[in-house]
Write an enzyme that holds these catalytic residues in place. Sequence first.
Site, mmCIF file in Angstrom:
data_model
loop_
_atom_site.group_PDB
_atom_site.id
_atom_site.type_symbol
_atom_site.label_atom_id
_atom_site.label_comp_id
_atom_site.label_asym_id
_atom_site.label_seq_id
_atom_site.Cartn_x
_atom_site.Cartn_y
_atom_site.Cartn_z
ATOM 1 N N LYS A 172 4.650 -15.161 12.444
ATOM 2 C CA LYS A 172 4.886 -14.568 10.997
ATOM 3 C C LYS A 172 4.704 -15.871 10.073
ATOM 4 C CE LYS A 172 5.863 -10.936 8.527
ATOM 5 N NZ LYS A 172 5.594 -9.555 9.095
ATOM 6 N N ASP B 94 1.593 -8.773 4.427
ATOM 7 C CA ASP B 94 2.751 -8.461 4.169
ATOM 8 C C ASP B 94 3.436 -8.334 2.806
ATOM 9 O OD1 ASP B 94 5.483 -8.079 6.220
ATOM 10 O OD2 ASP B 94 6.398 -9.245 4.565
HETATM 11 P P1 NDP Z 1 4.035 -5.032 -0.995
HETATM 12 O O1 NDP Z 1 3.867 -6.252 -1.390
HETATM 13 O O2 NDP Z 1 2.888 -4.093 -1.017
HETATM 14 O O3 NDP Z 1 5.189 -4.012 -1.706
HETATM 15 C C1 NDP Z 1 6.549 -4.404 -1.529
HETATM 16 C C2 NDP Z 1 7.467 -3.427 -2.297
HETATM 17 O O4 NDP Z 1 8.682 -3.766 -2.392
HETATM 18 C C3 NDP Z 1 7.173 -3.457 -4.151
HETATM 19 O O5 NDP Z 1 7.423 -2.446 -4.620
HETATM 20 C C4 NDP Z 1 8.241 -4.354 -4.380
HETATM 21 O O6 NDP Z 1 8.644 -4.514 -5.813
HETATM 22 C C5 NDP Z 1 9.277 -4.260 -3.606
HETATM 23 N N1 NDP Z 1 10.199 -5.562 -3.146
HETATM 24 C C6 NDP Z 1 9.770 -6.683 -2.872
HETATM 25 N N2 NDP Z 1 10.783 -7.632 -2.688
HETATM 26 C C7 NDP Z 1 11.770 -6.902 -3.065
HETATM 27 C C8 NDP Z 1 13.119 -7.257 -3.488
HETATM 28 N N3 NDP Z 1 13.714 -8.489 -3.283
HETATM 29 N N4 NDP Z 1 14.051 -6.306 -4.060
HETATM 30 C C9 NDP Z 1 13.514 -5.091 -4.414
HETATM 31 N N5 NDP Z 1 12.288 -5.011 -4.358
HETATM 32 C C10 NDP Z 1 11.369 -5.630 -3.752
HETATM 33 O O7 NDP Z 1 4.603 -5.134 0.430
HETATM 34 P P2 NDP Z 1 4.453 -3.728 1.737
HETATM 35 O O8 NDP Z 1 4.772 -2.457 1.124
HETATM 36 O O9 NDP Z 1 3.582 -4.486 2.588
HETATM 37 O O10 NDP Z 1 5.864 -4.439 2.441
HETATM 38 C C11 NDP Z 1 7.167 -3.669 2.152
HETATM 39 C C12 NDP Z 1 7.939 -3.931 3.406
HETATM 40 O O11 NDP Z 1 7.422 -3.221 4.427
HETATM 41 C C13 NDP Z 1 8.505 -5.528 3.809
HETATM 42 O O12 NDP Z 1 9.748 -5.282 4.583
HETATM 43 C C14 NDP Z 1 7.469 -5.621 5.107
HETATM 44 O O13 NDP Z 1 7.775 -6.744 5.866
HETATM 45 C C15 NDP Z 1 7.151 -4.327 5.828
HETATM 46 N N6 NDP Z 1 6.472 -4.109 6.583
HETATM 47 C C16 NDP Z 1 5.057 -4.190 5.947
HETATM 48 C C17 NDP Z 1 3.865 -3.868 6.887
HETATM 49 C C18 NDP Z 1 2.455 -3.795 6.336
HETATM 50 O O14 NDP Z 1 1.592 -3.489 7.040
HETATM 51 N N7 NDP Z 1 2.045 -4.109 5.270
HETATM 52 C C19 NDP Z 1 3.925 -3.500 8.242
HETATM 53 C C20 NDP Z 1 5.443 -3.639 8.528
HETATM 54 C C21 NDP Z 1 6.509 -3.595 7.850
HETATM 55 P P3 NDP Z 1 7.982 -5.707 -6.854
HETATM 56 O O15 NDP Z 1 6.521 -5.269 -7.186
HETATM 57 O O16 NDP Z 1 8.736 -5.670 -7.943
HETATM 58 O O17 NDP Z 1 8.087 -7.396 -5.953
HETATM 59 O O1 2IT Z 2 5.838 -6.479 9.770
HETATM 60 C C1 2IT Z 2 4.813 -6.308 10.081
HETATM 61 O O2 2IT Z 2 4.428 -5.730 11.265
HETATM 62 C C2 2IT Z 2 3.344 -6.677 9.326
HETATM 63 N N1 2IT Z 2 3.589 -7.032 8.302
HETATM 64 C C3 2IT Z 2 1.954 -6.325 9.609
HETATM 65 C C4 2IT Z 2 1.539 -7.548 10.707
HETATM 66 C C5 2IT Z 2 0.177 -6.928 11.296
HETATM 67 O O3 2IT Z 2 -0.129 -8.059 11.953
HETATM 68 O O4 2IT Z 2 -0.544 -6.300 10.878
#
Ligand code: NDP
Ligand code: 2IT
Length: 450
Positions: free
Chosen positions: A126, A166
Amino acid sequence: MVDYITSVYETVVEKNPAQKEFHQAVKEVLESLRPAIEKHPEFKQHKILERIVEPERQVIFRVPWVDDKGEIHVNRGMRIQFNSAIGPYKGGIRFHPTVYEGIIKFLGFEQIFKNALTGLPMGGGKGGADFDPKGKSETEIMRFCQAFMLELFRHVGPDTDVPAGDIGVGTREIGYMFGVYKKIRNEFTGVLTGKGLEWGGSLVRTEATGYGVTYFAAEMLKVKNMDFKDKIVMISGSGNVAQYAVQKVTQLGGKVITVSDSDGTVYDPDGIDAKKLEYILELKNVKRGRIKEYADHFGGNIQYLPGRRPWRIGTHVDVAMPCATQNELDLEDARTLVNNGVKVVCEGANMPTTLDATDYLIKNGVAFGPGKAANAGGVATSGLEMAQNSQRLSWTWEEVDAKLKNIMVNIHRTAYETAQKYGYPGNYVVGANIAGFLKVAKAMIAQGVV
Ligand code: NDP
Ligand code: 2IT
């Protein structure tokens, strides 16, 4: 035996002081491995736990960049290459002001077991930076991404370490980083996943985490002889994962009544349909606005709850899917959800549920899908993107979606059956942790002390 696990955990706390998210992730995994460690004395003999909690390599670097006014800024970047026993390091990059070693280490540690569960050959890693993309111009984002890759390029590669997105990193940022990598190396390779469809990306990768967590939740419902039809669903976040969880839940007949961002929650009792989701996609991915604007735009029965998360809205809920960030669902939230009828909690985000909330949900008969199993669809589809890049081919939407679904069904079955086998029926936390761990631990033993 108790002493072995406790002593490994205590050493982690001692050697990594003030990294509380990392401690939390290690505690959850180690505690649930107890039955596997008891059954397989070779893991203790080979010091697998001591080795698996120590990253293979951590790189911390300076990211200097210039804003639109000509002012110089310095951020801290990092990449933690945690475990390569079953494949090249693989995992996302997070740009958020809260990023520090404790966050990236917890995410990298979780990624080891998640990636093993996908059945694809990917190790765990990561990265990230304490950079805040909010309010930055397009050119500032580009310059920051370029500055970040100007150092990261020497540590990654298609057979070494393959980063992805992420929080704060999506196709736009991956594009700017890919451009720099290609220029410096003079190589067009699959060094990053989540690429645009015109330049080596895979269909369904954008949707994969949200779709995957919904496929996983559908399997959990099936065990309870239920499906998504007419279920009331609360989702948090409004980013990449949340957006496509809303879409797939709605396609399967569920009614999503909440989304949120770090400023507050939108409660839409009529449900977020395909048309309203289109508005969210435009708002968040193009205008990069705040979720409050959804309530202002649609009005009617919709409420905006500033500073609140979805879970304590006093209304009936069947399924809760936290899709925003770590520790966003605490014990009081869990109590409220149980009182309001929740049957399934399925994590789209990484470690969104606190340890005491997780225990409470499981003890109260709620089916709990831990992130490292339930949100593995994103990295799994990254693995499919790597496979397509190696083949120099692009698969169809139907092909990738079918493979993703199949992977999620398999992860669900593996976690479910492993929990049963080790004496914790219905406990997906134990099942997912043990199943992911066994694969990596066996590979580590086979490869000797390295
Ligand atoms: P984005 O940046 O696209 O979206 C994040 C969302 O979460 C936004 O709505 C953001 O609001 C909110 N958020 C972020 N930080 C905080 C906080 N401290 N308190 C409240 N709300 C918060 O990220 P993703 O959708 O990609 O990721 C979301 C989660 O999913 C994370 O935990 C990530 O690790 C996990 N994840 C992502 C994957 C991926 O493929 N993208 C795969 C697997 C897991 P704001 O805009 O106000 O910051
Ligand atoms: O938390 C996760 O699994 C991710 N942010 C996606 C990682 C990836 O390599 O696609």
